[in-house]
Design an enzyme around this catalytic site. Sequence first.
Site, PDB file in Angstrom:
ATOM      1  N   LYS A  92       0.850  -1.191   0.000  1.00 57.39           N
ATOM      2  CA  LYS A  92       0.000   0.000   0.000  1.00 57.39           C
ATOM      3  C   LYS A  92       0.888   1.244   0.000  1.00 57.39           C
ATOM      4  O   LYS A  92       1.984   1.244   0.583  1.00 57.39           O
ATOM      5  CB  LYS A  92      -0.886  -0.047   1.246  1.00 57.39           C
ATOM      6  CG  LYS A  92      -1.964   1.030   1.350  1.00 57.39           C
ATOM      7  CD  LYS A  92      -2.786   0.772   2.610  1.00 57.39           C
ATOM      8  CE  LYS A  92      -3.854   1.837   2.841  1.00 57.39           C
ATOM      9  NZ  LYS A  92      -4.625   1.552   4.083  1.00 57.39           N
ATOM     10  N   SER A 170      -9.690   1.596   2.686  1.00 56.26           N
ATOM     11  CA  SER A 170      -8.510   2.309   2.191  1.00 56.26           C
ATOM     12  C   SER A 170      -7.432   1.392   1.618  1.00 56.26           C
ATOM     13  O   SER A 170      -6.640   1.817   0.798  1.00 56.26           O
ATOM     14  CB  SER A 170      -7.930   3.203   3.281  1.00 56.26           C
ATOM     15  OG  SER A 170      -7.189   2.490   4.234  1.00 56.26           O
ATOM     16  N   SER A 194      -9.826  -1.401   7.356  1.00 58.14           N
ATOM     17  CA  SER A 194      -9.183  -1.184   6.064  1.00 58.14           C
ATOM     18  C   SER A 194      -8.430  -2.367   5.493  1.00 58.14           C
ATOM     19  O   SER A 194      -7.976  -2.314   4.352  1.00 58.14           O
ATOM     20  CB  SER A 194      -8.236   0.018   6.143  1.00 58.14           C
ATOM     21  OG  SER A 194      -8.962   1.201   6.358  1.00 58.14           O
TER      22      SER A 194
END
Length: 532
Positions: A92, A170, A194
Amino acid sequence: METAPNTRMPPCKGVNIEEASIGQLQQWLQDGKFTALDLAECYLERTRRLNGILKAVLELNPDALDIARARDDERSRGFVRGPLHGIPFLVKDNIATKDKMQTTAGSMSSKVPEDAQVVKLLRSAGAVLLGHANMSEWASMRATYYAVGYSSRGGQNRNPYNLAEHPGDSSSGPATAVASNMCAFSLGTETDSSVILPADRNAVVGIKPTVGIISCEGVVPESHNFDTVGAFGRTVEDATVVLDAISESPRNLSAHISGKDALKGARFGIPWKRVWERASFDQSTKVQYQTLQTLIMRLQDSGAEVIRVEIPSAEAIVPIDNGWDWDYPSKIGHPEQSEFTVVKVDFYNDVKNYLASLIVNPNNIQSLEDIIQYNIIHTEREGGVSGTHPAWPTGQDSFDKSQSSMGIEDETYRSALDFIRRKTRDEGIDAALRYDGELLDGLLVPVQADDGVAMQIAAQAGYPMITIPVDVGDDGVPFGLTIIQTALGEKKLVRYGAAIEEVAGKRPRPAFRNIHANNWMYTGVRPNELGA
């Protein structure tokens, strides 16, 4: 006429690697079916074919092929670092990598002084970093109502099962990339939902560990009280191997992987009030509820005992008419009970410390105030002013609330943190796990069919979760079954997660429904002024 992208997975030197597990890939590497360089190139080709529509990958690593060559060289000399040697992965975009890429949380440019600790460990394990995955900008911290999976750097990430439906929370980019076979595994981060929600909506296994057992050093922070790094894989074993690799101390969770025989004599609780109860009467998730209930009956047929239990604090912490909402208590006059009361203070302080560590900061962003001003100045791209960018209809109202807190850990902050921990731990999950004088082997919960409330309770407690893919709903979006454990309960999570995975069967593959979708996909509480 617009043509559909080629969604077929290219073979790797004649080998079909679609849906291949880490163990299978490692065996093929060992057998010489292909090299780590070949494998990296195959995943990069897959990314080139799909990323234009999915936007799961924000930035590719220009050094990826050189890293793969180095791992091949080691293998040729008889040196194999472990099960991740030569295996490609993504992180990420809020997980720092010290290389030619930027680490930006989907926003402004910057350079970090060193790899995040989890990246250091994966490099040491021999894994090949392909790049950074897209995410909801600033990890969904900036607004109360926003486009899920959108960042100004990466664009709108989409769900490969139904591109018109949102991809999760997210960490959607890392989950989407694994789901669509752009990499073998990925890392995401979670403050509240998330990791688990994107995994659930992308039919991949997501493990969110106990807060504190995985280092968050080098991760763009949200709240040191709730933040953790989690793993995405296409199987429980894959995600577990990754979790072992990024753990600070050896845990050997992989040794606890077991088949469905482990279900014989296992005892699970299904928390009813405000969790399964909500799922049972929501007509929009009827298919999910019925499918999960059928799976639970199959677990019982395999020897498990499943008991209806209650989370004693459920009525106090879960609103009867709302799902996931981390600031709901404030809206009814009780900020001293709100998770967001803690998060907004932590973010103000934690992000300032993070920004001070950057070695290249071209916009001289030193504080949350600077971030807010940057977004206002660049509002056409960053939506700093409400109504100026479709991804952020409410602008950056969560940032504004965090700025107003000035990072002061006052009595309201301390009361909220104490309330959350007490209600979700001693009076919550731990109480529900105690049944008839013994501890249950886990709590089985839905993720989407209860509007995310059980997931939120576990996140607030800092307790571990694993979600296992089950099926696809009538909206074309996958869903799964999640296990919640108490602190440091990862061994049971992976043991029973793998057993449930065997009963549930192979995960569904992406269908790329609505492949040309270009809609915005919002989440959060829609303000009244925006209309119904």
